[in-house]
Design an enzyme around this catalytic site. Structure first.
Site, PDB file in Angstrom:
ATOM      1  CD  GLU A   1      35.321  44.111  40.762  1.00 61.68           C
ATOM      2  OE1 GLU A   1      35.532  43.906  39.482  1.00 61.68           O
ATOM      3  OE2 GLU A   1      35.610  45.252  41.130  1.00 61.68           O
TER       4      GLU A   1
ATOM      5  CG  HIS B   1      43.060  38.975  33.917  1.00 63.61           C
ATOM      6  ND1 HIS B   1      43.630  39.815  34.026  1.00 63.61           N
ATOM      7  CD2 HIS B   1      41.662  39.574  33.845  1.00 63.61           C
ATOM      8  CE1 HIS B   1      43.248  41.302  33.761  1.00 63.61           C
ATOM      9  NE2 HIS B   1      41.921  40.895  33.641  1.00 63.61           N
TER      10      HIS B   1
END
Length: 336
Positions: free
Chosen positions: A65, A134
């Protein structure tokens, strides 16, 4: 919605349609992220785009990322309009410098010499047992830092119009879609997100909340998944003669405080609902905004949000901490 529409779309299809329209109109628009090309995005965020636009504009990236969000910032500063997908919002910490210190600040730090016209899309929310890393929403984490616009659609119609606006905006936009609303086969959505969507393109201005249900007795302010839970609560309350107004903020930055204050001046009662954490977040900001502008009109207030704990994996525990329609209903009843 002014034109007659005879088709309904899921939120994921509405998002993809907007992205496709913008890519056809502007060759500088491209999409990059993990599993967005051949796989079509794990939340169907790019489904079908690869066939039309190819690997040069629908790009899979390595699991870094830091690298690809940094690349998106650089591409945006050079005049392109990248859309970079952060698969789960929880992963933002991996690229915190790229997001917080580059994407959000480079226009300011350059004295306006560069713009950063990029969209960072990201999936938010729990309710499907994916545990603490998550399942977060983290709206407030991005809204707190100046420099980024923050978008949170709750319906397919809004999702398309807000995406068109996000891609065309010259500032960085964080576009946060709730997994439960996307219309995935393996993650059923509530009834509300699938709506009529025009085939033509249209924009929804940022900073313009939507009154999803008008009412006279209490104002419920929320966004994302909890718009639909608030509407369910309002329907239950109506059976007992309580008339709830439900406001969908749609964007956090800019924030439509005026619509909220106007509603509270009418109802005198406020319930703010959020899937983000209770402390230092959206619920407190909305309550403070109303107190600043309409304290004399506010008779009672309640906040409904996640407690300040990591989101549990166990279904029973997750259900306990993530607010449901019954929690919203109970909060409204406690005001009266």
């Amino acid at each position: 919605m002014s034109e007659t529409v005879d088709r309904d779309l899921t939120m994921s299809r509405a998002i993809v349609e907007a992205i496709g329209d913008e890519m056809r109109e502007n060759e500088e628009v491209f999409y990059m992220g993990e599993d967005v090309a051949d796989y079509g995005g794990i939340f169907d965020s790019t489904q079908g785009l690869l066939d039309e636009f190819g690997y040069d504009r629908i790009m899979d990236v390595p699991i870094s990322e830091t690298a690809y969000l940094g690349a998106a910032v650089g591409a945006a500063q050079q005049g392109m309009r990248p859309i970079a997908e952060l698969m789960f919002v929880d992963f933002f910490g991996v690229a915190m410098d790229q997001i917080y210190n580059q994407m959000a600040k480079n226009t300011y730090m350059s004295g306006g010499a560069v713009n950063v016209p990029m969209v960072m899309t990201t999936a938010v929310g729990g309710t499907y047992n994916d545990a603490a890393q998550h399942s977060q929403t983290l709206y407030g984490t991005f809204a707190h830092l100046p420099g980024m616009k923050v978008v949170v659609p709750s319906t397919a119609y809004d999702a398309k119009g807000l995406m068109h606006n996000a891609i065309r905006d010259d500032d960085p936009v964080v576009y946060m879609y709730h997994k439960r609303l996307m219309g995935l086969g393996w993650l059923p959505a509530p009834d509300g997100p699938k709506t009529p969507v025009p085939e033509t393109d249209y924009t929804i201005p940022f900073g313009q909340a939507d009154v999803k249900r008008e009412g006279a007795d209490v104002t419920i302010v929320t966004l994302g998944l909890h718009v639909h839970r608030a509407l369910d609560a309002a329907a239950a309350l109506a059976a007992d003669g309580v008339d709830a107004e439900v406001i969908d903020l749609r964007t956090l930055v800019p924030l439509d405080r005026e619509t909220v204050v106007e509603s509270v001046r009418k109802t005198g009662h406020l319930v703010v609902v959020d899937e983000d954490y209770r402390s230092f977040g959206l619920t407190g900001e909305i309550v403070a905004s109303v107190a600043d502008e309409a304290l004399d009109a506010l008779s009672a207030v309640e906040r409904v949000a996640l407690p300040d704990v990591p989101i549990p994996y166990a279904r029973s525990l997750e259900t306990e901490v993530v607010p449901g329609a019954t929690d919203i209903e109970a909060a409204v009843r406690s005001l009266r």
